[in-house]
Design a protein around this motif. Sequence first.
Motif, PDB file in Angstrom:
ATOM      1  N   LYS A   8       0.821  -1.220   0.000  1.00  0.00           N
ATOM      2  CA  LYS A   8       0.000   0.000   0.000  1.00  0.00           C
ATOM      3  C   LYS A   8       0.854   1.269   0.000  1.00  0.00           C
ATOM      4  O   LYS A   8       0.324   2.381  -0.082  1.00  0.00           O
TER       5      LYS A   8
ATOM      6  N   THR B 281      -0.378  -2.056  -6.493  1.00  0.00           N
ATOM      7  CA  THR B 281      -1.156  -2.601  -5.394  1.00  0.00           C
ATOM      8  C   THR B 281      -2.627  -2.645  -5.776  1.00  0.00           C
ATOM      9  O   THR B 281      -3.112  -1.811  -6.544  1.00  0.00           O
TER      10      THR B 281
ATOM     11  N   LEU C  85      -6.338  -2.178  -4.610  1.00  0.00           N
ATOM     12  CA  LEU C  85      -7.073  -1.507  -3.549  1.00  0.00           C
ATOM     13  C   LEU C  85      -8.432  -2.144  -3.326  1.00  0.00           C
ATOM     14  O   LEU C  85      -8.767  -2.583  -2.228  1.00  0.00           O
TER      15      LEU C  85
END
Length: 454
Positions: A3, A43, A45
């Motif tokens: 993140k 990443t 989400l």
Amino acid sequence: MDKLALLPLIGAIYLLTRGMDAKEAFLVYFLPILTLIPAYYDTKLISGIPEFTFWSSALIPIAFVWIVNEKLEGYKFSWIDVIIILHVVFIFYAQFEATGYKDAQKIVFREILKRVVPFFMLKAIIANPKQRIKALMTITILGAIVSFFMLYEFRFYNNLLDSIIRKLWPTWVPWDGTMSRYGFKRAAGSFAHPISAGYFFAMTAPIAFWLWKQELFKDNRIGLIVFALNVFGVITSISRAPIAGLMLGAVIIWFGWSRTKSLSGTFLTLIAIISLSMMVPKFVEYVSVKRSHAQTQDQENAAYRKEMLDNYLEIIAEKPTWGYGRYTFPVVKGQKSIDNEYLFIAITSGLNNLAIYIAIIVVVLVRLVLFASRHTYDSPQGRLAWVLIAAWVSAIFTQATVYSGMQTTHYFFMIAAISEALVLTRGQAFLPLANPIMNNPKEDHYGYNFSRTL
């Protein structure tokens, strides 16, 4: 820890809410993140939406503010804008035809951020006289920083721009191989592959050369260092195509900046005829062997590219209109790596989209050549046009041996943006700041406002 890729989103929002305008944030915040941080770290989400990278996290708030709040400030329409948008539409529809909307919307989201937004925003920035030179300096200085780290990687086999993040990343990340030639590591820096790094510097080194020669840095020794580091970026990648592209660009600049182009052109034509007559037969013989019979690694790589073209042209002929999509094209004889941007476009989104892509290349090149031909050999605007032609031709040449992915796609379309802004403003936005007469017409009048003529 993945993140971490969202941190640039927070930083961009902070800068924009503190009063920084979107175009300034693009230069001082987005470009450093795009250039200095590898683009292959991403990443997830939320399921169903595209992955976030460091660079896309930084760009999304900036683009949103520029479009919604600032109403595309500085943007001027030109027909190449339509061609670029059409290019991305074809990428979307080709993937939609291949695998449906889910994959297509992810790809079009990413391609808009990679191709459309950088082109539109930098075109608007470059057209602004207050930001033109700053933008060019930012690009070349960032290149110099990456090259500085690549010099270390080249000698000591440690990529500091990648290894620190890689140690923090919780999942496997691609592009972790070590390639070497002649006893040195082929440096990649923040790019996915050494040839991509070389491709990037083949585009930026000519611009750094112009900035140095126009003495636009406060200390011209800094300009020389920035230019030298951008050249070293090509060399430390030890990639033949970008090095050849840089040399080709140097020849173009020499021709464009020469006082007697007819004599220079005649000389270059003779050299080209002699060189091609000697080199082409040897090159054909060199690549005609099979990979299994190659005597060196370099010959095996050349043979791989020839076999790749032979194998995939048959595949393209089966689905020429829309291709097979990004992730679903058939792999022939284990050749997963499509080391040719033109071939990659034809396979993944069809021959029609390849024609659109080539149209972008041709339009930019023709407009630059016409612009350069209208200026004297020593005018700053004309010399910048020849420098951009050199960068553009280097990119065209290099793309025949590499897939234009990661940051190189952004920068390819940003070079197009710089070129289009130069033509649209008729060079007025590119008068060197170091020349007070050219930038301050009032200082060129004396007494009774008669214009001083030399």
